[in-house]
Design an enzyme around this catalytic site. Structure first.
Site, PDB file in Angstrom:
ATOM      1  N   ASP A  72      64.967  -3.396  36.862  1.00 26.63           N
ATOM      2  CA  ASP A  72      65.976  -3.399  35.734  1.00 26.63           C
ATOM      3  C   ASP A  72      67.234  -3.471  36.746  1.00 26.63           C
ATOM      4  O   ASP A  72      67.485  -2.367  36.909  1.00 26.63           O
ATOM      5  CB  ASP A  72      65.875  -2.410  34.796  1.00 26.63           C
ATOM      6  CG  ASP A  72      66.535  -2.802  33.684  1.00 26.63           C
ATOM      7  OD1 ASP A  72      67.793  -3.210  33.782  1.00 26.63           O
ATOM      8  OD2 ASP A  72      66.394  -2.579  32.517  1.00 26.63           O
ATOM      9  N   HIS A  73      67.833  -4.586  36.891  1.00 33.71           N
ATOM     10  CA  HIS A  73      68.996  -4.458  37.985  1.00 33.71           C
ATOM     11  C   HIS A  73      70.206  -3.404  37.425  1.00 33.71           C
ATOM     12  O   HIS A  73      70.986  -2.718  38.164  1.00 33.71           O
ATOM     13  CB  HIS A  73      69.547  -5.751  38.365  1.00 33.71           C
ATOM     14  CG  HIS A  73      70.329  -6.631  37.519  1.00 33.71           C
ATOM     15  ND1 HIS A  73      70.001  -6.958  36.282  1.00 33.71           N
ATOM     16  CD2 HIS A  73      72.117  -6.328  37.398  1.00 33.71           C
ATOM     17  CE1 HIS A  73      71.180  -7.544  35.565  1.00 33.71           C
ATOM     18  NE2 HIS A  73      71.950  -7.278  36.093  1.00 33.71           N
TER      19      HIS A  73
ATOM     20  N   HIS B  88      67.775  -3.777  30.081  1.00 34.31           N
ATOM     21  CA  HIS B  88      69.010  -3.087  30.295  1.00 34.31           C
ATOM     22  C   HIS B  88      69.596  -2.209  29.248  1.00 34.31           C
ATOM     23  O   HIS B  88      69.853  -0.918  29.678  1.00 34.31           O
ATOM     24  CB  HIS B  88      70.001  -4.110  30.500  1.00 34.31           C
ATOM     25  CG  HIS B  88      69.744  -5.074  31.306  1.00 34.31           C
ATOM     26  ND1 HIS B  88      68.787  -4.990  32.587  1.00 34.31           N
ATOM     27  CD2 HIS B  88      69.926  -6.519  31.255  1.00 34.31           C
ATOM     28  CE1 HIS B  88      68.665  -6.469  33.032  1.00 34.31           C
ATOM     29  NE2 HIS B  88      69.436  -7.089  32.291  1.00 34.31           N
TER      30      HIS B  88
HETATM   31  C1  BG6 Z   1      70.532 -10.554  33.110  1.00 30.80           C
HETATM   32  C2  BG6 Z   1      70.524 -11.356  32.252  1.00 30.80           C
HETATM   33  O1  BG6 Z   1      69.364  -9.656  33.183  1.00 30.80           O
HETATM   34  O2  BG6 Z   1      71.659  -9.889  33.020  1.00 30.80           O
HETATM   35  C3  BG6 Z   1      71.724 -12.245  32.188  1.00 30.80           C
HETATM   36  O3  BG6 Z   1      69.366 -12.278  32.278  1.00 30.80           O
HETATM   37  C4  BG6 Z   1      73.111 -11.456  32.212  1.00 30.80           C
HETATM   38  O4  BG6 Z   1      71.721 -13.056  30.791  1.00 30.80           O
HETATM   39  C5  BG6 Z   1      72.745 -10.577  33.382  1.00 30.80           C
HETATM   40  O5  BG6 Z   1      74.017 -12.346  32.081  1.00 30.80           O
HETATM   41  C6  BG6 Z   1      73.949  -9.457  33.101  1.00 30.80           C
HETATM   42  O6  BG6 Z   1      74.083  -8.734  34.217  1.00 30.80           O
HETATM   43  P1  BG6 Z   1      75.443  -8.234  34.964  1.00 30.80           P
HETATM   44  O7  BG6 Z   1      75.283  -7.386  35.976  1.00 30.80           O
HETATM   45  O8  BG6 Z   1      76.250  -9.324  35.427  1.00 30.80           O
HETATM   46  O9  BG6 Z   1      75.953  -7.378  33.917  1.00 30.80           O
END
Ligand code: BG6
Length: 493
Positions: free
Chosen positions: A189-190, A252
């Protein structure tokens, strides 16, 4: 890849990327690997095998790596002999994921590279591919003896989405668990790799100022907003399966909520932290009428005209998929009962940012009510693009009058000179290589997140109410404002 000053004692290993010619690999993984190498966060004996379906050579892939570093890395590509050596550690292997026989050749390549780089069979398999390929690839890895788990380690990294609901997530988990033990499965989960998310526990548990007040006695409500200016960006078919609920909330947002609401763990080890997060996810409740879903229509974002979601490529005209969700969740436990958690996320909103807002309760206005509006204290944790902490409190307006004004203390971490925060993927890849899984989700976290999301999604199936349209460039449907206003509160923007 030889690097002269390695400080860490990381095990040697081969990093195998499935989906090597995909967007994620080029945008995130190659730059992250380069930055890790520059920061001495990769083992000296390290090689990358980029596995993809396209016809390419190792030279092509090395050129791609350099190009992606040049474009996207936070540290400049320097073209020193050491840098070139790093690039030479990338190898390409062309593979149709369903061509079982060809995995034999992949296995041979890995064995050969093990000898060349002295990596002893330690391997990371990073599955940067569409979810339907996760289980078949894991099975082939196992069938071809690439993950023996004896005298060496093999870890698998899985990108989201981990299933589409609880049933499919369970099936996927069962399939992957046939090859990899739970402690070798790294579900990404980045958001957990983002600096301020990692900072949450420190903020809560290392400050006398906050932890004693972190409960329903002092906190009125919590808001979490993940706003994006982008639309679905050509990902129509994926998004049709996911929608904002599965794309952002299930993973997230619930992960952040768990970190905000969890009890102090007994220890900082991986399992103690995960145990506390799971308890929060198990206590989560939501009522159907407290969930608002919206879908963007045409509008203007960042001064540009954009099309409606249903006009996006490969999206059906009558799509009812949500690009916006706002909801009020409850954490039904001793600490949080009575404190609503308002979550909001959407595409094509006016601004890109992610923030957590802790709204403290108002003090009784008996002393100062004639001297100005007594605003409640606010603590804002800015996750991105600014990283920092903002605290709003009340003070006396300078001068002879005894009036009160809100003032703030604003700590901006990424404004500090010399602070160039690592990208989320750097931290996450580093942790996989060193076998540290705290910032990844354990199966029961995934399971309970799906239980929560499935309940909402099932309600939607029975609910004939369609998704509410909102103009791109607005803050979503007015029902989302109503959701919080009926409780006498406002979204903080
Ligand atoms: C991803 C989603 O996990 O997270 C995308 O699949 C989204 O739809 C993205 O745009 C948002 O990540 P960040 O790091 O740009 O907030």
């Amino acid at each position: 890849m030889v690097k002269s000053q390695i400080e860490t004692t990381l095990d040697p290993c081969i990093f195998v990327i499935f989906g090597a010619t995909g967007d994620l690999t080029e945008r995130k993984l190659y730059p992250a690997l380069y930055n890790l190498y520059k920061d001495n966060h990769l083992p000296p004996q390290f090689a990358v095998v980029a596995v993809g379906r396209r016809e390419k050579t190792t030279t092509d892939i090395q050129d791609d790596v350099v190009e992606s570093i040049r474009k996207l890395s936070r540290q400049n590509y320097q073209q020193t002999s050491e840098d070139s050596q790093f690039i030479q550690g990338f190898h390409y292997f062309q593979l149709d994921f369903y061509d079982s026989d060809n995995y034999l050749n992949l296995e041979r390549l890995l064995t050969e590279l093990d000898e060349r780089y002295q990596t002893h069979g330690n391997r990371v398999f990073f599955l940067a591919v569409a979810p339907e390929h996760f289980a078949p690839i894991a099975e082939e890895i196992s069938n071809h003896g690439m993950a023996p788990n004896q005298d060496s380690w093999q870890r698998v990294v899985i990108e989201k989405p981990f299933g589409r609901d609880l049933v499919s997530a369970m099936e996927l988990n069962t399939n992957i668990s046939r090859t990899f033990a739970e402690h070798n499965i790294y579900r990404i989960d980045h958001y957990l790799g983002k600096e301020m998310v990692q900072n949450l526990m420190v903020l809560r548990f290392a400050n006398t100022l906050f932890e004693p007040l972190w409960n329903n006695k002092y906190i009125d409500h919590v808001q979490v907003t993940f706003a994006e200016t982008v639309g679905v960006e050509g990902r129509g078919p994926y998004y049709e399966q996911a929608g904002a609920l599965r794309d952002m909330v299930q993973n997230h947002m619930l992960q952040l909520l768990a970190l905000i609401a969890m009890e102090p763990p007994v220890d900082l080890d991986t399992e103690s932290i995960r145990d506390e997060k799971v308890k929060v996810l198990r206590s989560l409740q939501v009522s159907g009428e407290d969930v608002i879903r919206g879908q963007y229509g045409p509008g203007v974002v960042d001064d540009k005209q954009v099309i409606a979601y249903i006009q996006e490529e490969r999206v059906p005209e009558d799509s009812q998929v949500e690009t916006f969700v706002a909801l009020k969740a409850r954490v039904e436990n001793f600490r949080w009962t009575g404190v609503p958690f308002y979550l909001r996320t959407g595409k094509h909103l006016p601004k890109k940012y992610s923030e957590i807002i802790i709204n403290f309760k108002k003090l009784p206005g008996v002393l100062f009510f004639k001297r100005g509006k007594l605003d409640p204290n606010l603590l804002i944790i800015r996750v991105q693009p600014d990283e920092g902490i903002y605290l709003k409190f009340n003070a006396k307006r300078p001068g002879t009058e005894q009036s009160i004004i809100p003032v703030s203390m604003d700590f901006c971490q990424n404004c500090l000179e010399g602070i160039n925060s690592p990208e989320a993927y750097e931290r996450l890849i580093f942790d996989v290589v060193r076998g540290e899984s705290t910032l990844f989700t354990r199966w029961d976290e995934v399971e309970h997140s799906w239980r929560f999301v499935d309940k909402i999604a099932e309600g939607w199936q029975d609910d004939p109410k369609m998704v509410v349209p909102y103009p791109a460039g607005s803050w979503g449907p007015s029902q989302a404002d109503f959701l919080i206003r009926t409780d006498g509160r406002e979204w903080f923007m």
